[in-house]
Enzyme design. Structure first.
Site, mmCIF file in Angstrom:
data_model
loop_
_atom_site.group_PDB
_atom_site.id
_atom_site.type_symbol
_atom_site.label_atom_id
_atom_site.label_comp_id
_atom_site.label_asym_id
_atom_site.label_seq_id
_atom_site.Cartn_x
_atom_site.Cartn_y
_atom_site.Cartn_z
ATOM 1 N N GLN A 93 44.201 -29.261 9.078
ATOM 2 C CA GLN A 93 45.555 -29.648 9.447
ATOM 3 C C GLN A 93 46.309 -30.103 8.194
ATOM 4 O O GLN A 93 45.848 -29.915 7.085
ATOM 5 C CB GLN A 93 45.509 -30.751 10.507
ATOM 6 C CG GLN A 93 44.850 -30.316 11.814
ATOM 7 C CD GLN A 93 45.700 -29.334 12.599
ATOM 8 O OE1 GLN A 93 46.863 -29.073 12.265
ATOM 9 N NE2 GLN A 93 45.129 -28.761 13.649
ATOM 10 N N CYS A 111 50.448 5.214 26.229
ATOM 11 C CA CYS A 111 51.326 6.209 25.596
ATOM 12 C C CYS A 111 50.840 7.640 25.799
ATOM 13 O O CYS A 111 51.649 8.574 25.772
ATOM 14 C CB CYS A 111 51.468 5.901 24.115
ATOM 15 S SG CYS A 111 52.507 4.457 23.777
ATOM 16 N N ASP A 161 44.313 -14.819 15.921
ATOM 17 C CA ASP A 161 44.443 -14.675 17.367
ATOM 18 C C ASP A 161 45.831 -15.114 17.784
ATOM 19 O O ASP A 161 46.464 -15.920 17.098
ATOM 20 C CB ASP A 161 43.402 -15.533 18.109
ATOM 21 C CG ASP A 161 43.774 -17.020 18.080
ATOM 22 O OD1 ASP A 161 44.448 -17.485 19.022
ATOM 23 O OD2 ASP A 161 43.401 -17.715 17.115
ATOM 24 N N HIS A 173 49.382 -1.323 25.534
ATOM 25 C CA HIS A 173 50.080 -0.808 24.352
ATOM 26 C C HIS A 173 50.261 -1.882 23.290
ATOM 27 O O HIS A 173 49.972 -1.653 22.100
ATOM 28 C CB HIS A 173 51.445 -0.228 24.716
ATOM 29 C CG HIS A 173 52.247 0.098 23.493
ATOM 30 N ND1 HIS A 173 52.020 1.228 22.731
ATOM 31 C CD2 HIS A 173 53.237 -0.597 22.855
ATOM 32 C CE1 HIS A 173 52.834 1.223 21.689
ATOM 33 N NE2 HIS A 173 53.575 0.132 21.742
ATOM 34 N N CYS A 210 51.654 7.092 19.300
ATOM 35 C CA CYS A 210 50.670 6.050 19.608
ATOM 36 C C CYS A 210 49.507 6.662 20.388
ATOM 37 O O CYS A 210 49.707 7.468 21.303
ATOM 38 C CB CYS A 210 51.315 4.933 20.407
ATOM 39 S SG CYS A 210 50.148 3.638 20.916
ATOM 40 N N GLY A 267 40.430 -26.880 22.429
ATOM 41 C CA GLY A 267 41.307 -27.640 23.312
ATOM 42 C C GLY A 267 42.360 -28.423 22.555
ATOM 43 O O GLY A 267 43.239 -29.033 23.158
ATOM 44 N N GLY A 268 42.306 -28.397 21.218
ATOM 45 C CA GLY A 268 43.257 -29.164 20.414
ATOM 46 C C GLY A 268 44.692 -28.727 20.609
ATOM 47 O O GLY A 268 45.613 -29.558 20.660
ATOM 48 N N ASP A 308 38.397 -21.735 21.445
ATOM 49 C CA ASP A 308 39.062 -22.827 20.742
ATOM 50 C C ASP A 308 38.582 -24.157 21.310
ATOM 51 O O ASP A 308 37.846 -24.207 22.278
ATOM 52 C CB ASP A 308 40.576 -22.682 20.817
ATOM 53 C CG ASP A 308 41.100 -22.684 22.238
ATOM 54 O OD1 ASP A 308 40.348 -23.041 23.161
ATOM 55 O OD2 ASP A 308 42.269 -22.320 22.438
ATOM 56 N N CYS A 335 47.317 4.923 22.290
ATOM 57 C CA CYS A 335 46.808 4.065 23.364
ATOM 58 C C CYS A 335 46.838 4.795 24.704
ATOM 59 O O CYS A 335 47.527 5.803 24.880
ATOM 60 C CB CYS A 335 47.610 2.763 23.446
ATOM 61 S SG CYS A 335 49.191 2.880 24.318
#
Length: 405
Positions: free
Chosen positions: A222, A344, A301, A370, A339, A95-96, A93, A341
């Site tokens: 924006q 789990c 994200d 998880h 699950c 930095g905004g 990103d 993962c």
């Protein structure tokens, strides 16, 4: 250029689509959740584990890496992927967001309660303003040592080029929903001017660093909750070209009203080209994924899956719960039945309950694995449903179960 985007499937009756983003470090099948590794690490989790849980890409934070260890050091190390031993695609990103959070003190802008409030000098309770915006850029104090620093569009571009991510974002001003209409208007105009400067700096740096893989640059839209501002900002960035350089994709950014999330995304998508990807910044709740994907967002994200994991909050198909509560002390079942993962398939709720109560570091690691797997898998499943023509059925089934508790 070694960066491109293909649309492979479309959602009938809505702007949603599935496709693939092609980068120098590999492809990203979209829609996709991009795991956040703020300081070149997903907190408490090995990069190898991030790969094992199915993540296609990682996003790091330009502000934090500029302060520590320094973008020049990461450049010398061979770029973000080499530095953190992550072989796949990376995002950074601009930095905004840190400018907004340092300036106004707010962490979460999606669900901000703004009833009856409009104030351009608003600041979160108990916070001190550490960032000040002017036409040229932002002056801010480091949260680490209080030293003063300066970010401009050109500095943000230099930092992100040194970090070497496959996808970068133009430097923008992120407002809060509490800012006045007049300030939102001036902020959108300023962000557009900054976007022009980012494109110029990006073109120059790309030429200077021709020995490096091409880095894609996304413009950030924006406009807060205002339809005319969102549409104008999107049109402006979509048509912008400087020194032969246009934006490779777009960030759908800023403060958003949760109840109008899909509508606001729709406004922006209406004005954007079909052949470029759209990244929705800072979103990870299940209902928001469905709303955003239906209206045409491609990637996402958010720090939330790992942040809440470190506080013992666990996501499951049946909703969210806290594993450190008394009822899980003798619960010898996985965090989520079925699950796949690592956590789990190897550990129980009782064990994680013990780890959190004992304040063991492993608690954060196992819970984060998880939650990140849950989030990555959810978006993967939405993508599969969209491709199979089952998006709406899957949406009704999943959300009905998740929010029924």
């Amino acid at each position: 250029m070694s960066f491109s985007f293909d649309v492979t499937h479309r959602l009938e009756g809505a702007p949603g689509r599935a496709g693939a983003i092609h980068t120098p470090h590999g492809d990203i099948e979209t829609p996709a959740f991009v795991v956040v590794g703020t300081k070149a690490t997903v907190k408490a989790v090995l990069p190898e584990s991030v790969s094992d849980l199915g993540a296609q890409a990682v996003l790091a934070n330009a502000y934090h890496l500029y302060l520590q260890p320094g973008s020049d050091l990461i450049d010398e190390a061979g770029g973000l992927s080499t530095f953190m031993n992550w072989p796949g695609p990376t995002f950074t990103d601009s930095g905004g967001f840190q400018v907004m959070s340092l300036g106004a003190g707010f962490k979460k802008v999606l669900a901000m309660d703004t009833a009856g409030l409009q104030n351009d000098d608003v600041i979160a309770e108990g916070k001190t303003r550490m960032a000040h915006v002017d036409e040229d850029g932002v002056t801010f104090k480091s949260h680490l040592d209080g030293n003063r620093h300066r970010f401009t569009p050109e500095i943000s571009m230099r930092i992100q080029h040194e970090l070497g991510a496959d996808i970068m974002f133009a430097f923008d001003e992120l407002t809060t929903l509490m800012n006045t209409r007049a300030y939102q208007e001036s902020s959108v105009e300023r962000t557009h001017r900054w976007a022009e400067r980012c494109l110029a700096a990006h073109a120059q740096l790309t030429t200077e660093r021709a020995d490096k893989p091409y880095q894609a640059l996304f413009g950030v839209i924006q406009g807060a909750q205002y339809e005319d501002l969102r549409r104008a900002a999107a049109r402006g960035l979509a048509s912008l070209e400087v020194d032969g350089q246009a934006f490779d994709g777009f960030g759908l950014g800023g403060a958003l009203e949760k109840e109008n999330l899909g509508t606001i995304i729709g406004w922006m998508v209406d004005e954007l080209p079909e052949d470029k990807p759209r990244h929705l910044l800072g979103i990870s709740e299940p209902d928001d994924f469905f709303a955003a994907i239906e209206m045409g967002a491609d990637t996402f994200d958010c720090v939330n899956p790992s942040r809440v994991a470190r506080n013992a909050a666990i996501y499951t198909a049946d909703g969210r719960y806290n594993v450190n509560t008394a009822r899980h002390r003798r619960s010898f079942i996985p965090l989520e039945e079925g699950c796949d993962c690592y956590t789990c398939t190897h550990y129980t709720r009782a064990y994680l309950h013990h780890l959190f109560k004992a304040k063991e570091m492993l608690a954060s690691t196992l819970a984060t694995i998880h939650n990140e797997r849950f989030t990555v898998r959810l978006v993967d499943n939405i993508r599969a449903a969209l491709k199979a023509g089952q998006f709406h059925a899957y949406k009704d089934e999943f959300l009905g179960r998740f929010y029924s508790a």
